[in-house]
Design a protein around this motif. Structure first.
Motif, mmCIF file in Angstrom:
data_model
loop_
_atom_site.group_PDB
_atom_site.id
_atom_site.type_symbol
_atom_site.label_atom_id
_atom_site.label_comp_id
_atom_site.label_asym_id
_atom_site.label_seq_id
_atom_site.Cartn_x
_atom_site.Cartn_y
_atom_site.Cartn_z
ATOM 1 N N ARG A 149 0.811 -1.247 0.047
ATOM 2 C CA ARG A 149 0.176 -0.043 -0.050
ATOM 3 C C ARG A 149 0.809 1.232 0.012
ATOM 4 N N LEU A 150 1.932 1.258 0.720
ATOM 5 C CA LEU A 150 2.928 2.359 0.953
ATOM 6 C C LEU A 150 3.844 2.434 -0.335
ATOM 7 N N GLY A 151 3.828 1.585 -1.307
ATOM 8 C CA GLY A 151 4.729 1.577 -2.244
ATOM 9 C C GLY A 151 6.053 1.112 -2.114
ATOM 10 N N ILE A 152 6.343 0.641 -0.891
ATOM 11 C CA ILE A 152 7.747 0.145 -0.635
ATOM 12 C C ILE A 152 7.837 -1.070 -1.458
ATOM 13 N N VAL A 153 7.103 -1.986 -1.850
ATOM 14 C CA VAL A 153 7.263 -2.995 -2.734
ATOM 15 C C VAL A 153 6.105 -2.786 -3.796
ATOM 16 N N SER A 154 6.724 -2.836 -4.839
ATOM 17 C CA SER A 154 5.693 -2.450 -6.566
ATOM 18 C C SER A 154 4.727 -3.779 -6.168
ATOM 19 N N THR A 155 3.821 -3.345 -6.369
ATOM 20 C CA THR A 155 2.572 -4.467 -6.796
ATOM 21 C C THR A 155 2.755 -5.213 -8.236
ATOM 22 N N ALA A 156 3.709 -4.644 -9.119
ATOM 23 C CA ALA A 156 4.027 -5.340 -10.158
ATOM 24 C C ALA A 156 5.152 -6.569 -9.987
ATOM 25 N N GLN A 157 5.581 -6.385 -8.926
ATOM 26 C CA GLN A 157 6.459 -7.230 -8.476
ATOM 27 C C GLN A 157 6.116 -8.395 -7.801
ATOM 28 N N PHE A 158 5.169 -7.975 -6.704
ATOM 29 C CA PHE A 158 4.655 -8.725 -5.740
ATOM 30 C C PHE A 158 3.193 -8.268 -5.391
ATOM 31 N N ILE A 203 -0.443 -29.548 -8.053
ATOM 32 C CA ILE A 203 -0.073 -28.233 -7.637
ATOM 33 C C ILE A 203 0.864 -27.686 -8.391
ATOM 34 N N GLY A 204 2.102 -28.303 -8.655
ATOM 35 C CA GLY A 204 3.158 -27.719 -9.668
ATOM 36 C C GLY A 204 2.923 -27.346 -10.944
ATOM 37 N N ALA A 205 2.251 -28.220 -11.211
ATOM 38 C CA ALA A 205 1.556 -28.195 -12.629
ATOM 39 C C ALA A 205 0.715 -27.017 -13.007
ATOM 40 N N PHE A 206 -0.019 -26.637 -11.930
ATOM 41 C CA PHE A 206 -1.030 -25.682 -11.859
ATOM 42 C C PHE A 206 -0.275 -24.308 -11.893
ATOM 43 N N ILE A 207 0.814 -24.080 -10.826
ATOM 44 C CA ILE A 207 1.762 -23.098 -10.738
ATOM 45 C C ILE A 207 2.174 -22.761 -12.115
ATOM 46 N N ILE A 208 2.785 -23.872 -13.095
ATOM 47 C CA ILE A 208 3.324 -23.329 -14.123
ATOM 48 C C ILE A 208 2.327 -23.024 -15.291
ATOM 49 N N LEU A 209 1.178 -23.568 -15.174
ATOM 50 C CA LEU A 209 -0.068 -22.902 -16.038
ATOM 51 C C LEU A 209 -0.281 -21.694 -15.642
ATOM 52 N N ALA A 210 -0.411 -21.400 -14.325
ATOM 53 C CA ALA A 210 -0.988 -20.356 -13.660
ATOM 54 C C ALA A 210 0.040 -19.043 -14.262
ATOM 55 N N PRO A 236 -3.302 -14.054 -17.465
ATOM 56 C CA PRO A 236 -3.134 -12.556 -17.219
ATOM 57 C C PRO A 236 -2.757 -12.126 -15.769
ATOM 58 N N ASP A 237 -3.460 -12.934 -14.877
ATOM 59 C CA ASP A 237 -3.106 -12.543 -13.325
ATOM 60 C C ASP A 237 -2.205 -13.644 -12.689
ATOM 61 N N GLY A 238 -1.239 -14.126 -13.673
ATOM 62 C CA GLY A 238 -0.305 -15.027 -13.087
ATOM 63 C C GLY A 238 0.564 -15.173 -11.845
ATOM 64 N N LEU A 239 0.847 -13.725 -11.730
ATOM 65 C CA LEU A 239 1.596 -13.830 -10.425
ATOM 66 C C LEU A 239 0.835 -13.933 -9.206
ATOM 67 N N THR A 240 -0.342 -13.314 -9.261
ATOM 68 C CA THR A 240 -1.211 -13.481 -8.033
ATOM 69 C C THR A 240 -1.505 -14.954 -7.992
ATOM 70 N N ALA A 288 -1.368 -20.163 -5.029
ATOM 71 C CA ALA A 288 -1.125 -21.574 -5.192
ATOM 72 C C ALA A 288 0.207 -21.878 -4.144
ATOM 73 N N THR A 289 1.001 -21.103 -3.928
ATOM 74 C CA THR A 289 2.230 -21.305 -3.377
ATOM 75 C C THR A 289 1.948 -21.177 -1.818
ATOM 76 N N VAL A 290 1.197 -20.491 -1.535
ATOM 77 C CA VAL A 290 0.528 -20.069 -0.119
ATOM 78 C C VAL A 290 -0.059 -21.506 0.329
ATOM 79 N N TRP A 291 -1.092 -22.060 -0.656
ATOM 80 C CA TRP A 291 -1.704 -23.259 -0.320
ATOM 81 C C TRP A 291 -0.801 -24.495 -0.243
ATOM 82 N N ALA A 292 0.316 -24.475 -0.879
ATOM 83 C CA ALA A 292 1.188 -25.320 -0.768
ATOM 84 C C ALA A 292 1.986 -25.499 0.771
ATOM 85 N N GLY A 293 2.296 -24.293 1.072
ATOM 86 C CA GLY A 293 2.872 -23.922 2.443
ATOM 87 C C GLY A 293 1.691 -24.418 3.395
ATOM 88 N N VAL A 294 0.507 -23.911 3.213
ATOM 89 C CA VAL A 294 -0.449 -24.182 4.239
ATOM 90 C C VAL A 294 -0.836 -25.780 4.502
#
Length: 241
Positions: free
Chosen positions: A13-22, A192-199, A203-207, A212-218
């Motif tokens: 929100r504060l622009g410390i990290v660009s939303t284009a990168q994360f 899950i790995g195949a889903f991440i590759i296709l994701a 268009p919203d591949g980063l998100t 999906a990575t968060v779900w892998a951790g959970v």
């Protein structure tokens, strides 16, 4: 976790990290919630866990008898110890490209990599547990005429069971990591790995990728927690001691 979420959201929100990168943490959380009811993603989760379960079962079926044999017969352990110490440090992920040439079926390759990576904690814990068995208990059974196999089944195996359970709990987490890593590096149509590759190509591949990575951790945390709970319930006497 809540504090980390707030910090990540504030950084975006504060622009410390660009939303284009994360992406924003809130955006990732909403996307992860949508994935929880996405039939395609749930099928991929099921495919990952199917390979994970088969690989872990095969790991236990191989590592526990092998650990009991090596721990019970010192000459065999001495003969195979150099082989074990040579193979054990090899990074499992580094062997995935080689496994892709050996196995034509992706499921077979996934199971093979899971077994290779997960067998070591179960094997080593089983061998270590045998060394912690009370020698007086074994000598008592031998004094009553019980043979080597009977002593192993009646004393050594029950005493070693908590160590084996700890090894299986560690192996379960390793198995999940290798299942997803194999799907990521070797490709395939499910998991899950195949889903991440296709994701990554959407268009919203980063998100989607981060969600999906968060779900892998959970799933990893839940898996470890379930095994830890079962271990405490089955061997509560050990925790009390």
């Amino acid at each position: 976790m809540a504090g980390l979420f707030v910090l990540a959201e504030a950084a975006g929100r504060l622009g410390i990290v660009s939303t284009a990168q994360f992406p924003l943490a809130s955006t990732v959380l909403v996307t992860a919630a949508r994935l929880a009811v996405d039939p395609e993603f749930l099928l991929d989760v099921g495919a990952t866990f199917a390979g994970w379960a088969l690989g872990l079962l095969l790991t236990v079926a191989v590592a526990v008898p092998a650990g009991l044999l090596l721990g019970s017969v010192p000459p065999i352990e001495a003969a195979l110890r150099p082989v074990i110490e040579f193979l054990r440090p090899i990074p499992s992920v580094a062997l995935i490209p080689l496994a892709a040439f050996v196995f034509s079926e992706r499921l077979d390759m996934k199971i093979a990599m899971i077994v290779y990576a997960s067998v070591w904690p179960v094997l080593i814990n089983t061998m270590y547990g045998l060394k912690e068995v009370d020698p007086l208990a074994k000598e008592t059974l031998r004094a009553f005429g019980f043979g080597r196999i009977a002593v192993l089944l009646r004393v050594s195996l029950p005493s070693t069971a908590p160590f084996i359970a700890t090894g299986i709990r560690v192996a379960a987490t390793i198995a999940l990591i290798l299942a997803i890593s194999t799907e990521l590096l070797a490709g395939g149509s499910s998991g899950i790995g195949a889903f991440i590759i296709l994701a990554g190509s959407s268009p919203d591949g980063l998100t989607l990728t981060v969600a999906a990575t968060v779900w892998a951790g959970v799933l990893g945390v839940v898996t470890n927690g379930a095994f830890a709970w079962a271990e405490r319930r089955l061997f509560h006497w050990r925790a009390a001691r």
